[in-house]
Structure formats: structure tokens, C-alpha cells
Design an enzyme around this catalytic site. Structure first.
Site, short mmCIF file in Angstrom:
data_model
loop_
_atom_site.label_atom_id
_atom_site.label_comp_id
_atom_site.label_asym_id
_atom_site.label_seq_id
_atom_site.Cartn_x
_atom_site.Cartn_y
_atom_site.Cartn_z
CB THR A 1 -0.92 0.03 1.24
OG1 THR A 1 -0.11 -0.18 2.42
CG2 THR A 1 -1.99 -1.03 1.18
CB THR B 1 -0.38 -0.31 6.74
OG1 THR B 1 0.42 -1.23 7.50
CG2 THR B 1 -0.66 0.94 7.56
CG ASN C 1 3.86 2.31 11.76
OD1 ASN C 1 4.31 1.63 12.68
ND2 ASN C 1 3.78 1.87 10.52
N GLY D 1 19.64 10.97 14.69
CA GLY D 1 20.50 10.75 13.53
C GLY D 1 19.84 11.31 12.29
CB CYS E 1 6.41 1.05 7.53
SG CYS E 1 6.20 -0.61 6.86
N1 LIG Z 1 7.48 -4.38 5.48
C1 LIG Z 1 7.09 -4.33 6.74
O1 LIG Z 1 7.91 -4.36 7.66
C2 LIG Z 1 5.63 -4.22 7.09
C3 LIG Z 1 5.23 -4.40 8.42
C4 LIG Z 1 3.89 -4.25 8.76
C5 LIG Z 1 2.97 -3.90 7.78
N2 LIG Z 1 3.39 -3.72 6.51
C6 LIG Z 1 2.39 -3.41 5.49
O2 LIG Z 1 2.22 -4.62 4.74
C7 LIG Z 1 1.93 -4.32 3.38
C8 LIG Z 1 2.95 -5.01 2.50
O3 LIG Z 1 4.21 -4.44 2.74
P1 LIG Z 1 5.54 -5.12 2.21
O4 LIG Z 1 6.66 -4.34 2.80
O5 LIG Z 1 5.49 -6.58 2.41
O6 LIG Z 1 5.43 -4.80 0.63
P2 LIG Z 1 6.18 -5.53 -0.57
O7 LIG Z 1 6.16 -4.57 -1.69
O8 LIG Z 1 7.49 -6.08 -0.09
O9 LIG Z 1 5.27 -6.78 -0.91
C9 LIG Z 1 4.01 -6.68 -1.50
C10 LIG Z 1 3.83 -7.88 -2.44
O10 LIG Z 1 2.49 -7.88 -2.93
C11 LIG Z 1 2.53 -8.31 -4.29
N3 LIG Z 1 1.29 -7.89 -4.95
C12 LIG Z 1 0.93 -6.66 -5.39
N4 LIG Z 1 -0.30 -6.68 -5.91
C13 LIG Z 1 -0.74 -7.96 -5.81
C14 LIG Z 1 -1.95 -8.62 -6.17
N5 LIG Z 1 -2.95 -7.97 -6.74
N6 LIG Z 1 -2.05 -9.94 -5.91
C15 LIG Z 1 -1.04 -10.63 -5.34
N7 LIG Z 1 0.13 -10.06 -4.98
C16 LIG Z 1 0.26 -8.74 -5.21
C17 LIG Z 1 3.78 -7.67 -4.84
O11 LIG Z 1 4.22 -8.34 -6.02
C18 LIG Z 1 4.74 -7.84 -3.66
O12 LIG Z 1 5.48 -9.05 -3.74
C19 LIG Z 1 1.91 -2.80 3.30
O13 LIG Z 1 0.61 -2.35 3.48
C20 LIG Z 1 2.77 -2.38 4.46
O14 LIG Z 1 2.48 -1.08 4.89
C21 LIG Z 1 4.69 -3.90 6.13
O1 LIG Z 2 15.49 5.52 17.57
C1 LIG Z 2 15.33 5.32 16.36
C2 LIG Z 2 14.64 4.21 15.85
C3 LIG Z 2 14.49 4.07 14.48
N1 LIG Z 2 15.00 4.98 13.64
C4 LIG Z 2 14.81 4.84 12.18
O2 LIG Z 2 13.43 4.66 11.94
C5 LIG Z 2 13.21 3.87 10.78
C6 LIG Z 2 12.20 2.79 11.07
O3 LIG Z 2 12.72 1.86 11.99
P1 LIG Z 2 11.84 0.64 12.49
O4 LIG Z 2 10.57 1.15 13.02
O5 LIG Z 2 12.68 -0.20 13.37
O6 LIG Z 2 11.64 -0.12 11.12
P2 LIG Z 2 10.44 -0.78 10.33
O7 LIG Z 2 10.90 -2.16 10.03
O8 LIG Z 2 10.06 0.14 9.23
O9 LIG Z 2 9.21 -0.94 11.34
C7 LIG Z 2 8.19 0.05 11.51
O10 LIG Z 2 7.21 -0.04 10.49
C8 LIG Z 2 6.58 -1.34 10.38
C9 LIG Z 2 5.65 -1.29 9.19
O11 LIG Z 2 4.46 -0.63 9.47
C10 LIG Z 2 5.87 -1.64 11.69
O12 LIG Z 2 5.22 -2.90 11.58
C11 LIG Z 2 6.86 -1.61 12.84
O13 LIG Z 2 6.19 -1.86 14.06
C12 LIG Z 2 7.54 -0.25 12.86
O14 LIG Z 2 8.54 -0.20 13.87
C13 LIG Z 2 14.60 3.38 10.36
O15 LIG Z 2 15.03 4.16 9.28
C14 LIG Z 2 15.46 3.60 11.58
O16 LIG Z 2 16.81 3.84 11.27
C15 LIG Z 2 15.69 6.08 14.13
O17 LIG Z 2 16.15 6.95 13.37
N2 LIG Z 2 15.83 6.22 15.49
#
Ligand SMILES: NC(=O)c1ccc[n+]([C@@H]2O[C@H](COP(=O)([O-])OP(=O)(O)OC[C@H]3O[C@@H](n4cnc5c(N)ncnc54)[C@H](O)[C@@H]3O)[C@@H](O)[C@H]2O)c1
Ligand SMILES: O=c1ccn([C@@H]2O[C@H](COP(=O)(O)OP(=O)(O)O[C@H]3O[C@H](CO)[C@@H](O)[C@H](O)[C@H]3O)[C@@H](O)[C@H]2O)c(=O)[nH]1
Length: 450
Positions: free
Chosen positions: A97, A133, A223, A268, A275
Site C-alpha cells: 500500500t 496497512t 507508527n 541521527g 512504512c
Molecule cells: N514491510 C514491513 O515491515 C511491514 C510491516 C507491517 C505492515 N506492513 C504493510 O504490509 C503491506 C505489504 O508491505 P511489504 O513491505 O510486504 O510490501 P512488498 O512490496 O514487499 O510486498 C508486496 C507484495 O504484494 C505483491 N502484490 C501486489 N499486488 C498484488 C496482487 N494484486 N495480488 C497478489 N500479490 C500482489 C507484490 O508483487 C509484492 O510481492 C503494506 O501495506 C505495508 O504497509 C509492512
Molecule cells: O530511535 C530510532 C529508531 C528508528 N530509527 C529509524 O526509523 C526507521 C524505522 O525503523 P523501524 O521502526 O525499526 O523499522 P520498520 O521495520 O520500518 O518498522 C516500523 O514499520 C513497520 C511497518 O508498518 C511496523 O510494523 C513496525 O512496528 C515499525 O517499527 C529506520 O530508518 C530507523 O533507522 C531512528 O532513526 N531512530
């Protein structure tokens, strides 16, 4: 329930979230079918290879994808929605998303398309669980669409189950979540989700049951809080710079108050990734649509502080090399948005490297896992195979992603290959004393000059 066959689970979208979720569901004992529209991704996963770097994920995949020694064989992948519709009792939607191009709002086209494709193939009762999300109100809209499009009608039900995993800790966070939040409209949906998460629930993960809008809002507000905490400490870094204070000491000292806490107070070059930046912007956009934009105006400031830190890093580098970057050589350590990930989406490190390059510096980047992704989004930068090679001949070394490898670098050895012993720490994780001992000029964001 005891006599019922175990639930069959599908995961739609196998990126950072979905690939981890699919493997974790297999680890929890379910039969799992993962689907993606990318045939390349699916082919990799079928070979037990992860399309991204995530610690522990490849091992987990290979424990469950058929064809590996002692694998459970419970995890399969496909590109066919028909197969997924026939297979699953519970379908998790994990597609991307992203931020819309040129505006703050969330691009829901991937979610909408995944829902539509899935719904049309639901010929038997199923629970569809949104994990992506999304802006608040999406679940309500999608529930209506689902009931209209699914051949099985009302027997296709929706639930919303936001995900809180952190990249770099995705496997751990998925298997042992610090909370599970479910937005549900029926006891049946709640019961099914309790069954899916029986193992973490038995281990004590709190289970929060709520309505659709609250479940969606829990995610975006969590977030937003995290982003706010980072921008708070970065605002303090700005003041420290003006007053010659030390933001690292300041963070330590305020963090001892457990109402404040030590976590997420690392000053930093700020937050990036797939995200936090896009989620706070989408939240502001959605609040505007709901007539509640005033409530979130502070997030605009959170975003501005964050973006200013990147600019300040470039400024510090410009100053350090004598006022102009043109023709200087800069060694950059780090390209990913955080360590233990290969993700360069909205990476502050890569953004700073790019700005330096655009101002005429010759920038050479090294990152332990992010080189391929960095090269794909910024092909005009130079890339080196090691930290030592990245800093060879450099007029300044910039530390921009806090990989452990960089904290273990030997300043004496690096000092032998640079043109000038000058290091700028954009993550405040290098030890100034260690570098200064080897006659490096050490500068950092929010810390005193000497
Ligand atoms: N990356 C994270 O740490 C994280 C954590 C929590 C929530 N989220 C949320 O989860 C969602 C996915 O994030 P992500 O980082 O995994 O993204 P991503 O881009 O890594 O993965 C998304 C996948 O969905 C596939 N896709 C797209 N359209 C599709 C469709 N119509 N049918 C089937 N597959 C399809 C893409 O090819 C891709 O492989 C987002 O909404 C993000 O905000 C991500
Ligand atoms: O004290 C801090 C902590 C983090 N960061 C930066 O913040 C960003 C995000 O860090 P982090 O939150 O650990 O990474 P994500 O893996 O993107 O995880 C966030 O985003 C995800 C997707 O929504 C959520 O699921 C998680 O709970 C949320 O922490 C990075 O660039 C870090 O370097 C800082 O600059 N200072």
C-alpha cells in the site's frame, strides 16, 4: 472443533510481510499456500530462496517448502487465484500500500485488485483477513465489495488484523508478536483468528478484539507514535547543535524515566523505509478526508523534522570538506534504511548519498546487504565491495546506516586508505573516542564538535 481438519491458510502478496507471514504460519503447523502476482518471486520462494534479505527467513522457508531435507512440506506457492480460492479457509491479504505518486494519500490499487481477484474465486466459506496497512474506512468498504463479488456471498467474511513486525526482526516478531489486534464483526471470525494464533496466544501474546476502524487506526497511530518519538529526539538534536549539547547523553538521561523509555530515541538522519514515512502521510491525508486534519497537523512537523535531518547531514558534509562538495570524494557506509535489512525504500542513507552526488561529490557506497537494491534505484552512484574500498581516497567518510559491521571497523586501518581522516556519524553509533584516538576529525548530528 477438536475433530475439524486443521485450517488451511493462504497469504496473498509475498513481499517483506507476506513471505514472512506465510513461512511463520507453516511453522505454526498450518498448511499454507502463498500467492504473488510476480512469477519471479514465486519461483524463488519455491526454490526456498527469499526475494529479500531478512534474518532467519530463508531457514524458516526451507523447514517447510517441499524438497529440502526434513522439510514439513506444508508451504507451497502459486500465482493462481483459482487455486488459492479453492484451497483456503483463511486468506491473509499482505499486498503493498505505497504512497500515491505526487500526493500524500495511500495507493489502494494493489489491495483493491487483490480483493477483487480473490473474491471472484471464493466458492466456499472463507475468512479474508486484511493485514496491509490501510486508511481507516477501507475495511468497511472492502467488506461490502467482498460480499457482493464472492460467489459464496455472505459466507465470505472480512476481518482486519494489522501487522506490527519490524524488518530485521520479522521472523521473531511474527512468531512471538507483542500483541495481536483483530477487527471483527462476528464471533466466528474471532474464533477462527484465535485458532490461527493459538500458539502465540498460549505463550501470552495479548489479543485485542475490536471493530474495523479501531483496528485500522491502531496500526497508523502506532507508527505515528514511533515516528513522533524519533522526530522528537531529532528536534532535540537540532537544539543540541545550536547550544553545543550532546543529544546522545540527553537521550540516555531522559530515557531513564520509564514513562519516556530508552527505545526509539536514537537521533541521527531519521526514519525511512516502506512504512513510517508513507504511513504518517497517508494518515494525514485520510484525516483530511474525514474532516479531522487539525488533529494530525503535528505529523506534518514530524515529517519536516525528519526530512531536515537528511539535509543537515549533507550540510555537515559540505561544511566538513571546506564549503563545496564539487569534486570531493565521499565514502558512504550504508545504503539501507536500517541495518539487518536489504530494504532501500525511502532510505535516509541513500537519499543523503544521492544529494551529495547531485551537489558534485564523487560518492562511493558500501552496504552489507543493500547493494543490489541501491544500485537499482540509484545507478549513478559508485559502489564498492567493502567498507575499506568505499572509503579509499575519501575526503570524508559518512556513516549512514548503523550496521554492526561498521561499529567494528578499525579506524587505524581505514585511516591508512583515506585522503583525509574525517568521519561524520549520521547514526550516532560510532564511538567518537576510538576515532579521535586515531587522529580522525569526528563530527556527528546533535553532538558537540570536540
Ligand atoms: N514491510 C514491513 O515491515 C511491514 C510491516 C507491517 C505492515 N506492513 C504493510 O504490509 C503491506 C505489504 O508491505 P511489504 O513491505 O510486504 O510490501 P512488498 O512490496 O514487499 O510486498 C508486496 C507484495 O504484494 C505483491 N502484490 C501486489 N499486488 C498484488 C496482487 N494484486 N495480488 C497478489 N500479490 C500482489 C507484490 O508483487 C509484492 O510481492 C503494506 O501495506 C505495508 O504497509 C509492512
Ligand atoms: O530511535 C530510532 C529508531 C528508528 N530509527 C529509524 O526509523 C526507521 C524505522 O525503523 P523501524 O521502526 O525499526 O523499522 P520498520 O521495520 O520500518 O518498522 C516500523 O514499520 C513497520 C511497518 O508498518 C511496523 O510494523 C513496525 O512496528 C515499525 O517499527 C529506520 O530508518 C530507523 O533507522 C531512528 O532513526 N531512530
Amino acid at each position: 472443533m477438536a475433530n475439524r481438519a486443521p485450517l488451511k491458510i493462504t497469504v496473498i502478496g509475498t513481499g517483506y510481510l507476506g513471505a514472512t507471514h506465510a513461512a511463520a504460519m507453516a511453522e505454526l503447523g498450518f498448511e499454507v499456500l502463498g500467492l504473488d502476482i510476480s512469477p519471479e518471486k514465486i519461483a524463488m520462494l519455491e526454490r526456498g530462496e527469499t526475494p529479500m534479505y531478512e534474518p532467519g527467513l530463508e531457514e524458516l522457508l526451507r523447514r517447510h517448502v517441499a524438497g529440502f531435507p526434513d522439510s514439513s512440506g506444508r508451504l507451497r506457492f502459486t500465482t493462481s487465484y483459482e487455486e488459492v480460492g479453492e484451497f483456503g479457509d483463511v486468506h491473509f491479504i499482505c499486498v503493498n500500500t505505497p504512497q500515491k505518486h505526487g500526493e500524500y494519500g495511500c495507493d489502494m490499487s494493489y489491495v483493491d485488485s487483490a480483493f477483487e481477484s480473490l473474491a471472484r474465486h471464493l466458492h466456499r466459506p472463507a475468512l479474508v483477513v486484511g493485514k496491509s496497512t490501510v486508511p481507516v474506512g477501507s475495511a468497511e468498504r472492502l467488506a461490502t465489495a467482498l460480499a457482493e463479488l464472492a460467489p459464496v456471498g455472505e459466507d465470505a467474511e472480512l476481518a482486519w488484523n494489522p501487522e506490527f513486525l519490524r524488518e530485521g526482526f520479522a521472523v521473531e516478531d511474527t512468531l512471538h508478536p507483542d500483541r495481536i489486534v483483530v477487527g471483527v464483526r462476528s464471533e466466528k471470525a474471532e474464533r477462527l483468528l484465535r485458532e490461527v494464533y493459538a500458539t502465540p496466544l498460549a505463550e501470552g501474546s495479548p489479543f485485542v478484539v475490536t471493530d474495523f476502524p479501531t483496528a485500522e487506526l491502531v496500526k497508523t497511530s502506532a507508527n505515528s507514535f514511533l515516528a513522533t518519538k524519533i522526530s522528537f529526539i531529532n528536534a532535540m538534536a537540532e537544539v543540541c547543535e545550536a547550544a553545543d549539547g550532546d543529544v546522545v547523553k540527553l537521550a540516555e538521561a531522559i530515557g531513564y524515566d520509564d514513562r519516556i523509555g530508552k527505545k526509539f530515541l536514537r537521533a541521527g538522519i531519521g526514519f525511512g523505509g516502506g512504512c513510517l514515512p508513507k504511513d504518517i502521510r497517508a494518515f494525514m491525508a485520510r484525516a483530511g478526508e474525514l474532516g479531522a486534519s487539525q488533529a494530525l497537523t503535528f505529523l506534518r512537523e514530524v515529517d519536516s523534522i525528519n526530512m531536515r535531518r537528511r539535509a543537515q547531514m549533507v550540510e555537515l558534509a559540505r561544511e566538513a570538506v571546506g564549503g563545496t562538495l564539487l569534486g570531493t570524494r565521499i565514502g558512504v557506509l550504508g545504503a539501507t534504511f536500517k541495518p539487518d535489512s536489504d530494504d532501500v525504500r525511502d532510505s535516509p542513507a541513500l537519499n543523503v548519498a544521492g544529494q551529495l552526488h547531485l551537489q558534485g561529490a564523487q560518492v562511493t557506497v558500501y552496504d552489507p546487504k543493500g547493494m543490489e537494491n541501491a544500485r537499482a534505484v540509484f545507478p549513478t552512484l559508485r559502489y564498492a565491495p567493502s567498507a575499506l574500498e568505499a572509503v579509499r581516497g575519501a575526503d570524508a567518510v559518512l556513516h549512514l546506516t548503523e550496521w554492526r559491521e561498521f561499529q567494528q571497523l578499525d579506524p587505524a586501518a581505514l585511516g591508512e586508505v583515506v585522503a583525509v581522516r574525517r568521519v561524520l556519524d549520521g547514526r550516532n553509533t560510532l564511538d567518537p573516542a576510538l576515532w579521535r584516538k586515531e587522529n580522525w576529525t569526528f563530527r556527528a548530528l546533535g553532538r558537540p564538535t570536540a
